[in-house]
Structure formats: C-alpha cells, structure tokens
Write a protein that holds these residues in place. Structure first.
Motif, PDB file in Angstrom:
ATOM      1  N   LEU A   1       0.823  -1.207   0.000  1.00 45.82           N
ATOM      2  CA  LEU A   1       0.000   0.000   0.000  1.00 45.82           C
ATOM      3  C   LEU A   1       0.857   1.257   0.000  1.00 45.82           C
ATOM      4  CD1 LEU A   1      -2.885  -1.190   2.316  1.00 45.82           C
ATOM      5  CD2 LEU A   1      -2.887  -0.983  -0.177  1.00 45.82           C
ATOM      6  N   SER A   2       1.982   1.226   0.697  1.00 41.70           N
ATOM      7  CA  SER A   2       2.897   2.377   0.667  1.00 41.70           C
ATOM      8  C   SER A   2       3.379   2.637  -0.751  1.00 41.70           C
ATOM      9  CB  SER A   2       4.095   2.136   1.592  1.00 41.70           C
ATOM     10  OG  SER A   2       3.688   2.106   2.933  1.00 41.70           O
ATOM     11  N   LYS A   3       3.739   1.576  -1.469  1.00 43.07           N
ATOM     12  CA  LYS A   3       4.191   1.727  -2.849  1.00 43.07           C
ATOM     13  C   LYS A   3       3.070   2.263  -3.732  1.00 43.07           C
ATOM     14  CE  LYS A   3       6.221  -0.499  -6.883  1.00 43.07           C
ATOM     15  NZ  LYS A   3       6.241   0.809  -7.513  1.00 43.07           N
ATOM     16  N   VAL A   4       1.878   1.700  -3.605  1.00 42.18           N
ATOM     17  CA  VAL A   4       0.736   2.146  -4.419  1.00 42.18           C
ATOM     18  C   VAL A   4       0.435   3.621  -4.151  1.00 42.18           C
ATOM     19  CG1 VAL A   4      -1.762   1.868  -4.751  1.00 42.18           C
ATOM     20  CG2 VAL A   4      -0.278  -0.152  -4.678  1.00 42.18           C
ATOM     21  N   PHE A   5       0.384   4.019  -2.891  1.00 42.50           N
ATOM     22  CA  PHE A   5       0.084   5.408  -2.554  1.00 42.50           C
ATOM     23  C   PHE A   5       1.184   6.334  -3.053  1.00 42.50           C
ATOM     24  CE2 PHE A   5      -2.599   4.103   1.402  1.00 42.50           C
ATOM     25  CZ  PHE A   5      -3.578   3.602   0.580  1.00 42.50           C
ATOM     26  N   ASN A   6       2.445   5.960  -2.818  1.00 39.85           N
ATOM     27  CA  ASN A   6       3.556   6.791  -3.277  1.00 39.85           C
ATOM     28  C   ASN A   6       3.565   6.925  -4.793  1.00 39.85           C
ATOM     29  OD1 ASN A   6       4.573   7.489  -0.750  1.00 39.85           O
ATOM     30  ND2 ASN A   6       5.842   5.656  -0.654  1.00 39.85           N
ATOM     31  N   ASP A   7       3.256   5.851  -5.516  1.00 38.47           N
ATOM     32  CA  ASP A   7       3.184   5.922  -6.980  1.00 38.47           C
ATOM     33  C   ASP A   7       2.105   6.917  -7.425  1.00 38.47           C
ATOM     34  OD1 ASP A   7       5.209   4.053  -7.151  1.00 38.47           O
ATOM     35  OD2 ASP A   7       3.893   2.400  -7.788  1.00 38.47           O
ATOM     36  N   HIS A   8       0.976   6.929  -6.718  1.00 40.17           N
ATOM     37  CA  HIS A   8      -0.113   7.847  -7.067  1.00 40.17           C
ATOM     38  C   HIS A   8       0.205   9.293  -6.668  1.00 40.17           C
ATOM     39  CE1 HIS A   8      -2.418   4.230  -7.850  1.00 40.17           C
ATOM     40  NE2 HIS A   8      -3.286   4.998  -8.472  1.00 40.17           N
ATOM     41  N   LEU A   9       1.139   9.476  -5.756  1.00 42.92           N
ATOM     42  CA  LEU A   9       1.518  10.821  -5.309  1.00 42.92           C
ATOM     43  C   LEU A   9       2.794  11.323  -5.996  1.00 42.92           C
ATOM     44  CD1 LEU A   9       0.724  10.270  -1.548  1.00 42.92           C
ATOM     45  CD2 LEU A   9      -0.468  11.879  -3.076  1.00 42.92           C
ATOM     46  N   ALA A  10       3.197  10.643  -7.059  1.00 42.19           N
ATOM     47  CA  ALA A  10       4.409  11.039  -7.793  1.00 42.19           C
ATOM     48  C   ALA A  10       4.331  12.514  -8.178  1.00 42.19           C
ATOM     49  CB  ALA A  10       4.577  10.176  -9.042  1.00 42.19           C
ATOM     50  N   GLY A  11       5.414  13.243  -7.927  1.00 45.18           N
ATOM     51  CA  GLY A  11       5.484  14.656  -8.291  1.00 45.18           C
ATOM     52  C   GLY A  11       4.961  15.617  -7.236  1.00 45.18           C
ATOM     53  N   PHE A  12       4.323  15.109  -6.184  1.00 49.38           N
ATOM     54  CA  PHE A  12       3.821  15.972  -5.113  1.00 49.38           C
ATOM     55  C   PHE A  12       4.989  16.377  -4.216  1.00 49.38           C
ATOM     56  CE2 PHE A  12      -0.167  14.424  -6.465  1.00 49.38           C
ATOM     57  CZ  PHE A  12      -1.187  15.118  -5.838  1.00 49.38           C
TER      58      PHE A  12
ATOM     59  N   HIS B   1       4.892  19.535   1.087  1.00 51.19           N
ATOM     60  CA  HIS B   1       3.871  20.519   1.453  1.00 51.19           C
ATOM     61  C   HIS B   1       2.535  20.206   0.753  1.00 51.19           C
ATOM     62  CE1 HIS B   1       2.033  24.317   2.557  1.00 51.19           C
ATOM     63  NE2 HIS B   1       1.743  24.510   1.282  1.00 51.19           N
ATOM     64  N   GLU B   2       2.579  19.874  -0.527  1.00 48.13           N
ATOM     65  CA  GLU B   2       1.351  19.543  -1.255  1.00 48.13           C
ATOM     66  C   GLU B   2       0.686  18.299  -0.662  1.00 48.13           C
ATOM     67  OE1 GLU B   2       2.376  21.165  -5.754  1.00 48.13           O
ATOM     68  OE2 GLU B   2       3.143  19.205  -5.111  1.00 48.13           O
ATOM     69  N   PHE B   3       1.499  17.306  -0.323  1.00 42.86           N
ATOM     70  CA  PHE B   3       0.968  16.088   0.283  1.00 42.86           C
ATOM     71  C   PHE B   3       0.282  16.404   1.608  1.00 42.86           C
ATOM     72  CE2 PHE B   3       1.857  12.690   3.430  1.00 42.86           C
ATOM     73  CZ  PHE B   3       0.948  11.751   2.971  1.00 42.86           C
ATOM     74  N   ARG B   4       0.954  17.153   2.471  1.00 41.00           N
ATOM     75  CA  ARG B   4       0.372  17.498   3.781  1.00 41.00           C
ATOM     76  C   ARG B   4      -0.911  18.331   3.602  1.00 41.00           C
ATOM     77  NH1 ARG B   4       2.856  13.857   6.210  1.00 41.00           N
ATOM     78  NH2 ARG B   4       5.092  13.917   6.167  1.00 41.00           N
ATOM     79  N   THR B   5      -0.921  19.241   2.632  1.00 38.83           N
ATOM     80  CA  THR B   5      -2.114  20.040   2.360  1.00 38.83           C
ATOM     81  C   THR B   5      -3.259  19.153   1.894  1.00 38.83           C
ATOM     82  OG1 THR B   5      -0.784  21.987   1.826  1.00 38.83           O
ATOM     83  CG2 THR B   5      -3.050  21.938   0.975  1.00 38.83           C
ATOM     84  N   LEU B   6      -2.957  18.230   0.965  1.00 41.06           N
ATOM     85  CA  LEU B   6      -3.982  17.312   0.466  1.00 41.06           C
ATOM     86  C   LEU B   6      -4.580  16.497   1.599  1.00 41.06           C
ATOM     87  CD1 LEU B   6      -5.491  15.857  -1.849  1.00 41.06           C
ATOM     88  CD2 LEU B   6      -3.501  14.346  -2.042  1.00 41.06           C
ATOM     89  N   ILE B   7      -3.746  15.938   2.452  1.00 38.76           N
ATOM     90  CA  ILE B   7      -4.237  15.133   3.580  1.00 38.76           C
ATOM     91  C   ILE B   7      -5.114  15.997   4.490  1.00 38.76           C
ATOM     92  CG2 ILE B   7      -3.551  13.872   5.675  1.00 38.76           C
ATOM     93  CD1 ILE B   7      -3.163  12.333   2.997  1.00 38.76           C
ATOM     94  N   GLY B   8      -4.686  17.204   4.791  1.00 37.05           N
ATOM     95  CA  GLY B   8      -5.483  18.094   5.636  1.00 37.05           C
ATOM     96  C   GLY B   8      -6.836  18.419   5.022  1.00 37.05           C
ATOM     97  N   LEU B   9      -6.861  18.670   3.734  1.00 39.46           N
ATOM     98  CA  LEU B   9      -8.121  18.980   3.054  1.00 39.46           C
ATOM     99  C   LEU B   9      -9.058  17.773   3.051  1.00 39.46           C
ATOM    100  CD1 LEU B   9      -6.704  21.066   0.064  1.00 39.46           C
ATOM    101  CD2 LEU B   9      -7.899  21.935   2.107  1.00 39.46           C
ATOM    102  N   LEU B  10      -8.506  16.620   2.774  1.00 46.02           N
ATOM    103  CA  LEU B  10      -9.339  15.411   2.781  1.00 46.02           C
ATOM    104  C   LEU B  10      -9.862  15.125   4.188  1.00 46.02           C
ATOM    105  CD1 LEU B  10      -7.263  13.156   0.373  1.00 46.02           C
ATOM    106  CD2 LEU B  10      -9.464  14.240  -0.098  1.00 46.02           C
TER     107      LEU B  10
END
Length: 174
Positions: free
Chosen positions: A124-135, A138-147
C-alpha cells in the motif's frame, strides 16, 4: 445547522453540475486505481480487495465485532458474513462469541492471516507513493489536511442527523 458544521459551500449547482470533474467522480477514480494496483500486487499473496480490506482493518485495529467491521467497510451484515465465511475457510480470520455479550461475534486474524497481511503495508505504501508522484511534501500534507476536513464535515453531517439534501437544497419556488 449543527454548531460543528460550517455553512455549506456553493462550488456545485444543479445548473452547471457535470460528473467528471466532480469531487465524487475524482475520488472514485483515485480509489479504483489504487485498489486495482494493490490487487495486482496482493494477488501474489492470494488476496483480493474484498479480502485484504477487512484484514487490514483487523491488522491495525485488532479484533473487532463483525458488525463494527461491516460498518467500517460500508457493507451489509449478510455480505460481511459471507466474506468472513470465505476468510475463515482460508484460515485467515477467526470468529468467536464475545464473552461479555454472546450475541456479538468478534473477528480476529489468525496467525496465517497475520502472515498474509505482512506484505500489505509495503504494498500500500508503494501504491500510494506511486499515485503521489510529483507531489511536494507541502502539497501532500495540504492534500491530507483537506481530505480530513471533508471527512470531518461528513461525520458532522451524519452526527447531526442531517442529509446533504435536507441541509442544503432549497426549493427555488420558495
């Protein structure tokens, strides 16, 4: 309106609504893609999404009632029973009657189930990281906060006993 719930946003309207760029459609596409990729990788461990999803909840949360597991996964009781029958037949989970209340069935992973789920966090870590490629971080933390805010709003709507329809739609003839 619930005191825990901010006023509804007005990003969507019936006049301009389309499904493809909608929040629901995008979230569904993301989930489908992640599940497909995880299924490919966990299939090597003879696990499907229907099987590894409840086992993952048990791995991280420990034993729980079959009813609570069904709620967590938004499944009806009958479907959960059939799924647990299959998992039990594969010796991945065990069901035991609660000692406090015999009506409650507690579900836990067996040793075989624990071993089968050992690969899940890495997959799951690999799948999630693959989907977050290029983030960026800061963008990742913002996305998690918004969700998390969207999830909290959903919980507040549920807890207030409101539906989106009853809390936001107004008859235009009023």
């Amino acid at each position: 309106m619930s005191p825990n719930l901010p006023p509804p946003a007005d990003f969507y309207s019936a006049d301009s609504f389309t499904s493809e760029p909608s929040l629901g459609w995008l979230l569904r596409q993301i989930k489908q893609s992640m599940v497909l990729q995880a299924d490919k990788m966990l299939g090597a461990h003879d696990l499907t999404h229907a099987q590894w999803a409840p086992m993952l909840r048990l791995r991280f949360n420990g034993p729980m009632s079959s009813a609570a597991l069904a709620r967590e996964l938004a499944m009806d009781g009958g479907a959960m029973t059939r799924l647990l029958d299959r998992l039990e037949a594969k010796n991945l989970v065990r069901r035991d009657r609660s000692v406090e209340d015999r009506r409650v069935v507690m579900v836990s992973l067996t040793e075989v189930g624990v071993n089968a789920m050992a690969a899940a966090p890495g997959v799951l870590s690999k799948v999630f990281n693959d989907h977050l490629a290029g983030f960026t971080d800061h963008e990742f933390r913002t996305l998690i906060g918004l969700l998390q805010r969207i999830v909290a709003n959903g919980h507040a709507i549920r807890d207030a006993g409101l539906s989106s329809e009853s809390s936001t739609l107004v008859d235009k003839d009023d």
